[in-house]
Design a protein around this motif. Structure first.
Motif, PDB file in Angstrom:
ATOM      1  N   ASP A 116     -82.025  24.218 -32.397  1.00 15.82           N
ATOM      2  CA  ASP A 116     -82.087  23.516 -33.682  1.00 15.82           C
ATOM      3  C   ASP A 116     -80.872  23.875 -34.537  1.00 15.82           C
ATOM      4  OD1 ASP A 116     -84.287  21.894 -33.474  1.00 15.82           O
ATOM      5  OD2 ASP A 116     -85.686  23.319 -34.380  1.00 15.82           O
ATOM      6  N   THR A 117     -80.689  23.106 -35.606  1.00 11.12           N
ATOM      7  CA  THR A 117     -79.539  23.340 -36.484  1.00 11.12           C
ATOM      8  C   THR A 117     -79.592  24.725 -37.137  1.00 11.12           C
ATOM      9  OG1 THR A 117     -80.741  22.200 -38.255  1.00 11.12           O
ATOM     10  CG2 THR A 117     -79.180  20.895 -36.954  1.00 11.12           C
ATOM     11  N   ASP A 118     -80.774  25.304 -37.295  1.00  7.62           N
ATOM     12  CA  ASP A 118     -80.877  26.629 -37.912  1.00  7.62           C
ATOM     13  C   ASP A 118     -80.709  27.763 -36.892  1.00  7.62           C
ATOM     14  OD1 ASP A 118     -83.245  26.537 -36.492  1.00  7.62           O
ATOM     15  OD2 ASP A 118     -84.537  27.089 -38.190  1.00  7.62           O
ATOM     16  N   GLY A 119     -80.489  27.413 -35.626  1.00  6.40           N
ATOM     17  CA  GLY A 119     -80.304  28.432 -34.598  1.00  6.40           C
ATOM     18  C   GLY A 119     -81.549  28.770 -33.803  1.00  6.40           C
ATOM     19  N   THR A 120     -82.686  28.144 -34.106  1.00  7.52           N
ATOM     20  CA  THR A 120     -83.897  28.363 -33.322  1.00  7.52           C
ATOM     21  C   THR A 120     -83.699  27.830 -31.911  1.00  7.52           C
ATOM     22  OG1 THR A 120     -85.300  28.175 -35.279  1.00  7.52           O
ATOM     23  CG2 THR A 120     -86.368  27.883 -33.148  1.00  7.52           C
TER      24      THR A 120
END
Length: 546
Positions: free
Chosen positions: A184-188
């Motif tokens: 994901d964009t948040d690094g997840t």
């Protein structure tokens, strides 16, 4: 991409030759001009040592892991590589033999041991390899080389040193995960793997690893199983290489290529079997598509999608549109396992023999499947797909299953579009237009292809006696508008045997596949499988995780 190119000189065999690592980075000769905005580094994983102690390693995926790096800075390029110091590599170098069984090469007990000791070595069973030669990606702020076992290896992206071996079983209920997570964009990070539970129960677990933590704690310590999907057979899980993800759903394709756990857990330990010996095909199941929601995580057991048999290794992209999930895949027709054709003895043959073997192999095809989310209160026997831009169909059968027929986006005899990439940061899980792939001509990589998945038009880069690798898309900074999806470059490591400088980093304009520059090095670079682009400022990757 429909043209057939011959390779009578068989220069492709050089990409399957062993090489030595480099003590330090070497400079490249740049031809053309590298875009001023393109810096950072290209990290690639692949096999680099194809024999140990005079004995050959048998399969493409058996070669000992080699990490490559092309550094781009101020218009110049350097190249560096080092072997991963896995247990498999270190012990092989120490004992001068294969100590841990690889994908298609069995390890046998030390011949110096007596019969009694050798018996107990077999009885103890096989050691799972940590030869992480397939891909490299980030978890939190750390970089990991990976394969498909439960082991991943932390590496230093600057020095290429091996830092730490990590056993995922200590954090998650999985027996291994794919080398193609989604981020994901948040690094997840999300991934999927097999899980063998109590009483030999079998399932597929989708796992979630959180992004970098503010308190600098290890993200893996806070990882968890998000949702569990059932297996169609109790003791025979399907082989998994990748999966699909949208904003709201996970898509898992359960293929008829199976792992026979009985062979895996018993015969292997006593007869010296390999991973490849444990695969078999289910000739009656076809292929199943499984759906699960992300939030809240839940398996949709009321949605039973089925189609004819195919092999699947790489998802291109998956997205939602008007109540449907569109799934674009690189497929190989039929039940037979494509990896049967990737033994090094086959790939190193003369060109005419390579072609003969490929004729008998499953044939490649890029396909689009469409899964309707509303499969209830509909009339049986009618096509449920109402999207205007696709010919893919989905028909509800009396037994409650929905039979899927694909739209073919590309098909050519013995020509595969594989190792796909997209503008991941902008288009992953969303409707898109362009995919980039490595063209395999009778399993030999000899072209780079851009596929318009809407018009089915293709563009191709190809050069005589050149053997490229997976093209990596890097977006031009600021290119975020819909019409600028392909604004950026493609990066590919290309081998040109016989040239003065026999390998180069190729930089193509992603719009028209015209060459922008190449950085040539005086070194042969063996075949690489997957990798990532490391941005110079954010130190974050724009890697393919499809």
């Amino acid at each position: 991409m429909t043209s057939q190119i011959n390779h009578p000189a068989a220069g492709y065999r050089k990409i399957f030759d062993s090489v030595e690592e480099l003590n330090e980075a070497i400079p490249a000769e740049v031809i053309g001009t590298i875009p001023s905005w393109l810096g950072g580094s290209v990290l690639r994983m692949g096999p680099g040592l194809f024999e140990v102690g005079g004995e050959p390693l048998n399969h493409l995926f058996d070669g000992q892991a080699l990490i490559h790096k092309f550094d781009l800075k101020d218009g110049g390029v350097t190249y560096h590589r080092r072997f991963l110091r896995s247990d498999a590599y270190v012990r092989a170098m120490t004992e001068n033999r294969v100590v841990i069984t690889e994908f298609g090469t069995a390890a046998f007990p030390d011949p110096c041991k007596n019969v009694f000791s050798r018996f107990f070595t077999y009885f103890k069973g096989i050691e799972v390899t940590d030869n992480c030669s397939v891909n490299i990606y980030t978890i939190g702020e750390d970089f990991y080389a990976v394969t498909e076992s439960n082991y991943i290896t932390k590496v230093d992206p600057d020095s290429l040193e091996t830092l730490k071996k990590v056993d995922l079983c200590k954090y998650l209920s999985v027996n291994g995960v794919t080398a193609h997570p989604h981020t994901d964009t948040d690094g997840t990070v999300y991934n999927i793997g097999n899980c063998f539970g109590k009483n030999m129960s079998l399932a597929y677990n989708i796992v979630k690893i959180p992004p970098a933590q503010k308190d600098k704690s290890e993200p893996l310590e806070k990882s968890k199983v998000l949702v569990q999907l059932p297996s169609s057979e109790r003791l025979k899980p399907s082989y998994i290489h990748s999966f699909g993800m949208t904003d709201n759903y996970f898509v898992f394709v359960e293929q008829p290529v199976k792992i026979n756990l009985f062979k895996f857990l018993s015969a292997w330990a006593f007869t010296g079997a390999t991973y490849m010996d444990c695969f078999e095909s289910n000739y009656s199941m076809g292929t199943w598509f499984h759906l699960a929601t992300k939030d809240p995580p839940d398996y949709l057991n009321s949605h039973r999608f089925r189609t004819s048999a195919f092999n699947i290794f790489h998802h291109i992209n998956t997205y939602e549109d008007q109540g449907f999930i569109v799934v674009d895949l690189c497929t190989w027709k039929g039940h037979e396992f494509v990896y049967n054709y990737l033994y090094l003895a086959n790939l190193r043959q003369e060109w005419e023999e390579v072609k003969k073997a490929a004729v008998n192999a499953p044939q490649p095809e890029v396909r689009r499947y469409v899964l309707p989310l509303d499969v209830h209160r509909v009339e049986q026997g009618k096509n449920l797909v109402s999207l205007s831009y696709t010919t893919a169909t989905a028909v509800l059968h009396p037994d409650g299953t929905v039979w899927l027929e694909p739209e073919v986006l590309f098909s050519g005899p013995r020509l595969a579009f594989e190792f796909p990439q997209i503008n991941y940061s902008q288009r992953s899980g969303k409707k898109y237009s362009f995919a980039y792939g490595l063209g395999l001509n009778h399993f030999i990589p000899d072209r780079i292809v851009k596929l318009n998945v809407q018009s089915k038009e293709t563009l191709t880069w190809q050069e005589d006696e050149c053997y490229p690798s997976e093209p990596m898309f890097v977006a031009k900074p600021g290119a975020t508008e819909e019409e600028e999806e392909d604004e950026g470059v493609l990066l590919s490591v290309v081998v040109k045997p016989g040239a003065q400088r026999p390998a180069f980093l190729l930089i193509l304009d992603a719009v028209d596949l015209k060459e922008i520059a190449r950085a040539e090095v005086d070194a042969i670079v063996p075949v690489t499988l997957h990798g990532m682009y490391r941005h110079p400022r954010t130190e974050q990757n724009n890697q393919d995780t499809s």
